[in-house]
Scaffold this motif. Sequence first.
Motif, mmCIF file in Angstrom:
data_model
loop_
_atom_site.group_PDB
_atom_site.id
_atom_site.type_symbol
_atom_site.label_atom_id
_atom_site.label_comp_id
_atom_site.label_asym_id
_atom_site.label_seq_id
_atom_site.Cartn_x
_atom_site.Cartn_y
_atom_site.Cartn_z
ATOM 1 N N SER A 1 0.838 -1.211 0.000
ATOM 2 C CA SER A 1 0.000 0.000 0.000
ATOM 3 C C SER A 1 0.863 1.247 0.000
ATOM 4 O O SER A 1 0.570 2.215 -0.701
ATOM 5 N N VAL A 2 1.921 1.221 0.814
ATOM 6 C CA VAL A 2 2.757 2.404 0.968
ATOM 7 C C VAL A 2 3.524 2.709 -0.322
ATOM 8 O O VAL A 2 3.589 3.861 -0.761
ATOM 9 N N CYS A 3 4.078 1.696 -0.954
ATOM 10 C CA CYS A 3 4.841 1.942 -2.185
ATOM 11 C C CYS A 3 3.926 2.418 -3.306
ATOM 12 O O CYS A 3 4.279 3.312 -4.077
ATOM 13 N N ARG A 4 2.726 1.839 -3.380
ATOM 14 C CA ARG A 4 1.764 2.266 -4.400
ATOM 15 C C ARG A 4 1.413 3.739 -4.183
ATOM 16 O O ARG A 4 1.383 4.535 -5.125
ATOM 17 N N PRO B 1 11.514 14.750 -4.874
ATOM 18 C CA PRO B 1 12.145 13.574 -4.280
ATOM 19 C C PRO B 1 11.538 13.148 -2.951
ATOM 20 O O PRO B 1 12.260 12.640 -2.100
ATOM 21 N N LEU B 2 10.221 13.325 -2.745
ATOM 22 C CA LEU B 2 9.622 12.900 -1.475
ATOM 23 C C LEU B 2 9.840 11.408 -1.272
ATOM 24 O O LEU B 2 9.578 10.605 -2.164
ATOM 25 N N SER B 3 10.321 11.054 -0.083
ATOM 26 C CA SER B 3 10.605 9.649 0.185
ATOM 27 C C SER B 3 9.602 9.108 1.202
ATOM 28 O O SER B 3 8.849 9.861 1.816
ATOM 29 N N VAL B 4 9.603 7.783 1.350
ATOM 30 C CA VAL B 4 8.729 7.179 2.329
ATOM 31 C C VAL B 4 9.510 6.178 3.170
ATOM 32 O O VAL B 4 10.351 5.450 2.651
ATOM 33 N N ALA B 5 9.261 6.202 4.474
ATOM 34 C CA ALA B 5 9.927 5.281 5.391
ATOM 35 C C ALA B 5 8.926 4.254 5.896
ATOM 36 O O ALA B 5 7.813 4.606 6.291
ATOM 37 N N VAL B 6 9.304 2.994 5.846
ATOM 38 C CA VAL B 6 8.438 1.902 6.289
ATOM 39 C C VAL B 6 9.141 1.133 7.405
ATOM 40 O O VAL B 6 10.325 0.803 7.272
ATOM 41 N N VAL C 1 7.569 -5.565 -5.077
ATOM 42 C CA VAL C 1 6.699 -4.438 -4.751
ATOM 43 C C VAL C 1 7.202 -3.146 -5.406
ATOM 44 O O VAL C 1 6.414 -2.360 -5.928
ATOM 45 N N LEU C 2 8.520 -2.960 -5.410
ATOM 46 C CA LEU C 2 9.083 -1.773 -6.069
ATOM 47 C C LEU C 2 8.771 -1.807 -7.557
ATOM 48 O O LEU C 2 8.349 -0.815 -8.146
#
Length: 288
Positions: A97-100, A108-113, A132-133
């Motif tokens: 869900s997060v990667c989608r 360049p907004l990043s996401v941390a899981v 997933v990537l």
Amino acid sequence: RAKAEQLGGYRFFEQTMSEELNDRRQTEHDLRHAADRGELYVVYQPQASVASSSIVGFEALVRWRRPGHGQMSPSTFIPLAEECGAILPIGEWVLRSVCREAAGWPNPLSVAVNVSAVQLHAPNFVALVHTVLFESGLPPQRLEIEITETALVRDFTRTLATLRQLKALGVRIAMDDFGTGYSSLSNLRAFPFDKIKIDRSFVTAVDSNQQAAAIVRSVLGLGRGLGLPVMAEGVETEAEMQFLQLEACDGAQGYLLGRPAPIDQFAHLTRANDVRLLSHAEDEPREQ
Ligand code: C2E
Ligand code: MG
Ligand code: MG
Ligand code: MG
């Protein structure tokens, strides 16, 4: 009569024990199905650059809306899910869900899981991240995996191999809750981290508490020496933020910059290239 009471007491004790056991079994069962049943959702908390006061990314934090039970904190249900194995379907759902979601954000907004030990040690974890990537189209550089030190205690060789494989995909790795584990310094040296996140307990009152200030300063020095950016967790006041600015901390995250909230609340950041410091996102529902 004393004996009868004793027996009664014992029976009562036995009954309470089995009720607790039943509750726990039920919770574990529900956790295993939480993802399929659509009971999970993700909230996002902004992460800012201290120098520029701009938002550089978000940390994804899972929430469980369990019918008939209201909110339960992940600090409660994640450890349970780790013990019974339900963390695997939950973690996979979160990652997908997060990667989608993050694939649609402006560069360049990043996401941390957050990834727990059980997930990291699952034999297919690296393959899962890779898939997933690929499926989401999120550039690997924009995914950061947060690992707490408790995930590093077992099977050193395998953990190191897994982290290296993740890095080979291009994914970044952050050490979460730094300073709360058993051997923070040796872990920093042994594993290929890209970022240090100082635990909230050291950041609280850092502007007025000398011990906290000394610890944060030394972690910042450590980061500089190792060439690793440092992010402060749990920044709640302007005074704490000013301290971090003065000490040239790289990143900050905390209620001051924004509470974890559904991503729609950050639409002004994720749907535009105009990434400025945001002030007060609304509270999410409290735990019951
Ligand atoms: P964490 O990864 O260290 O996440 C930071 C926690 O601090 C979050 O709690 C966040 O809501 C809270 N927080 C952030 N800023 C502030 C602040 O200024 N003040 C205070 N008092 N708290 C702040 P949350 O969301 O309840 O998560 C607790 C822990 O549960 C996380 O700690 C993480 O270890 C775990 N967790 C959450 N989501 C996931 C997930 O998807 N997978 C896994 N494996 N673990 C997760
Ligand atoms: Mg985290
Ligand atoms: Mg943390
Ligand atoms: Mg934590």
